[in-house]
Enzyme design. Structure first.
Site, PDB file in Angstrom:
ATOM      1  N   GLY A 246       0.775  -1.237   0.000  1.00 47.42           N
ATOM      2  CA  GLY A 246       0.000   0.000   0.000  1.00 47.42           C
ATOM      3  C   GLY A 246       0.804   1.283   0.000  1.00 47.42           C
ATOM      4  CD  GLU A 288       0.800  -9.150   0.982  1.00 48.23           C
ATOM      5  OE1 GLU A 288       1.214 -10.280   0.695  1.00 48.23           O
ATOM      6  OE2 GLU A 288      -0.377  -8.903   1.295  1.00 48.23           O
ATOM      7  N   GLY A 290       3.356  -3.666  -4.005  1.00 53.04           N
ATOM      8  CA  GLY A 290       3.297  -3.896  -5.446  1.00 53.04           C
ATOM      9  C   GLY A 290       3.695  -2.619  -6.157  1.00 53.04           C
ATOM     10  NE  ARG A 291      -0.250   2.452  -5.891  1.00 55.17           N
ATOM     11  CZ  ARG A 291      -1.368   2.488  -6.621  1.00 55.17           C
ATOM     12  NH1 ARG A 291      -1.356   3.049  -7.805  1.00 55.17           N
ATOM     13  NH2 ARG A 291      -2.501   2.002  -6.155  1.00 55.17           N
ATOM     14  NE  ARG A 328      -3.892   3.211 -10.858  1.00 56.97           N
ATOM     15  CZ  ARG A 328      -3.551   4.348 -10.315  1.00 56.97           C
ATOM     16  NH1 ARG A 328      -2.944   5.261 -11.016  1.00 56.97           N
ATOM     17  NH2 ARG A 328      -3.794   4.575  -9.040  1.00 56.97           N
ATOM     18  CB  CYS A 359     -16.776   5.517 -28.639  1.00 56.31           C
ATOM     19  SG  CYS A 359     -16.343   5.704 -30.333  1.00 56.31           S
ATOM     20  CD  GLU A 360     -16.902   5.242 -21.519  1.00 63.21           C
ATOM     21  OE1 GLU A 360     -17.264   4.359 -22.320  1.00 63.21           O
ATOM     22  OE2 GLU A 360     -16.960   5.125 -20.307  1.00 63.21           O
ATOM     23  CE1 TYR A 388      -2.548  -3.308  -8.441  1.00 60.91           C
ATOM     24  CE2 TYR A 388      -1.297  -1.395  -7.735  1.00 60.91           C
ATOM     25  CZ  TYR A 388      -1.777  -2.671  -7.493  1.00 60.91           C
ATOM     26  OH  TYR A 388      -1.471  -3.284  -6.317  1.00 60.91           O
TER      27      TYR A 388
END
Ligand code: LLP
Length: 435
Positions: A246, A288, A290-291, A328, A359-360, A388
């Site tokens: 985190g 642990e 990740g990022r 994200r 298309c958004e 991510y």
């Protein structure tokens, strides 16, 4: 931490020793570029400030942040454990010959099939999320004549300051066993009685992209109280405590990235303090992230296509990717820094909004980015996309996923091939009556 920005003699942005404009030419865009050197630098920081600093500690890489065979190999060589959260992630680790005893298997709804694979492969730890799973693990263990080592994921009941979609430690969470005594002690008692599980301790994870260590420390405090009570009431001795990941990284101004020791020292100190106070043996402490390991190691290259100026309002510059390769911003309102890779030496005195090609209306990668005079065909490098992005990429609007290139000083190689249109339709079938 902002990585030093290197520029080549012809004004191109250099990342991991590679000229990014040349990479875009050679591999096409959009393109994920990952620096092996930065991953190794991060792992070294973990070794020096955590693994070598304390006795009986372990670090795992949370593979959900970015996973493929090459990354497994790098992480294994760096001496880290691996956190997987699904059969797909476990399968990837198996295919990379990752040592199974170095796997932590997470997930709040593991299927019987997933657990069977994990137990048959003797994964190091199964992090049991609930009583339903506990029963299943014990049952599979009995049938396979095995005794999997497990940790209980607990919900520590702490809030963290981050996006509401990525907080996990609060009481109202889908993850983990609540700390209510009748629930957690029932689970612990069952686990101690069952013959085909070996309960080693606890796990918590308070959330992601967090800059303040308060919630980690608070959760550690809560779990240490639990550890004491478990010993006093059930005679249970906790041998392992996994404190999750985190730790936040820098994306844009305002992101106050801290050295890893800011989190790990505080967690370890709290465990030591509480063990002394309660006269408990020190458990093995696991982290642990990740990022924090992979986020800054990745960038994404795009080619600028259409540039639309709406007088008095804004200029949109559209790129050849967007929410399929980086959901994200659309999902969490995440912000990124970026630069024009082929004009990295020029002053950024214009302002444009970087739009994706979906298309958004919500497919905007970066609002109000400062850039030099922009032309179609320029290469945009979005920074710190290592975590991510690839792992959450999708095929919305039938856009194939980009390739991933691994770079290191003087070396570059594709570690994930670009998806082809054939891949996108390879599983489609036309029923007989429509043929
Ligand atoms: N351990 C567990 C049990 C986790 O659930 C996670 C992340 C981690 C470790 C690693 O967290 P990290 O160090 O990477 O923050 N898709 C979101 C992030 C979701 C994180 C899910 N769990 C995003 O793009 O921000």
């Amino acid at each position: 931490m902002i990585m030093e920005r290197r520029i080549s003699e012809n004004g191109n942005y250099v990342f991991g020793g590679a000229d990014t404009v040349e990479l875009a030419k050679e591999y096409g865009t959009p393109l994920y570029v990952v620096s092996e050197e930065i991953i190794k630098k991060k792992c070294k920081e973990i070794r020096e400030n955590f693994l070598f600093k304390y006795k009986d500690v372990k670090a795992a890489y949370a593979s959900k942040a970015f996973l493929n065979l090459a990354i497994c190999k790098i992480i294994e060589r760096e001496g880290l454990y691996l956190d997987v959260v699904s059969e797909g992630e476990l399968y990837t680790a198996i295919c990379a010959d990752y040592p199974m005893e170095k796997i932590f298997f997470h997930g709040n709804n593991k299927s019987r099939c997933e657990l069977e694979l994990a137990i048959s492969k003797d994964v190091g730890r199964i992090v049991v999320d609930n009583l339903y799973e506990l029963e299943m693990v014990n049952d599979i263990g009995r049938k396979m004549k095995k005794k999997p080592k497990i940790l209980y994921r607990i919900t520590p009941g702490v809030e963290s300051e981050t996006h509401k979609y990525v907080v996990t430690g609060q009481r109202d969470s889908k993850f983990g066993i609540p700390l209510e005594k009748d629930i957690i002690f029932k689970a612990l008692k069952l686990g101690m009685e069952y013959e085909n599980v070996e309960v080693l301790g606890f796990h918590f994870h308070v959330g992601s992209q967090i800059f303040d260590n308060t919630s980690h420390v608070m959760a550690t405090h809560r779990v240490m109280d639990l550890i004491r009570e478990a010993k006093d009431t059930l005679g249970f001795i906790t041998r392992e405590l996994n404190t999750g990941g985190g730790y936040g990284i820098f994306y844009t101004e305002g992101d106050r990235e801290k050295p890893i020791s800011y989190f790990t020292d505080a967690i370890v100190e709290k465990v030591i303090e509480k063990c002394k106070e309660f006269d408990l043996p020190l458990p093995t402490i696991i982290i642990e992230p990740g990022r924090w390991i992979i986020g800054e190691a990745g960038i994404t290259l795009y080619t600028i296509g259409s540039i639309k100026e709406i007088p008095g309002i804004r200029t949109y510059a559209s790129v050849d990717g967007g929410m399929p390769d980086n959901p994200r911003p659309a999902l969490y309102g995440s912000k990124y820094q970026a630069l024009i890779a082929n004009k990295a030496d020029r002053d950024a005195d214009k302002v444009v909004t970087i739009a994706g090609k979906c298309c958004e209306t919500g497919d905007i990668l970066i609002w109000d980015l400062k850039v030099p005079e922009l032309e179609s065909g320029d290469i945009l490098a979005v920074l710190n996309t290592g975590a991510y992005n690839y792992s959450m990429a999708n095929n919305y609007n039938k856009i194939p996923r980009p390739a991933v290139v691994l770079v290191n000083e003087g070396y570059c190689e594709e570690i994930v091939e670009r998806e082809k249109y054939e891949d996108l339709i390879s599983r489609y079938r036309i029923p007989n009556h429509l043929k």
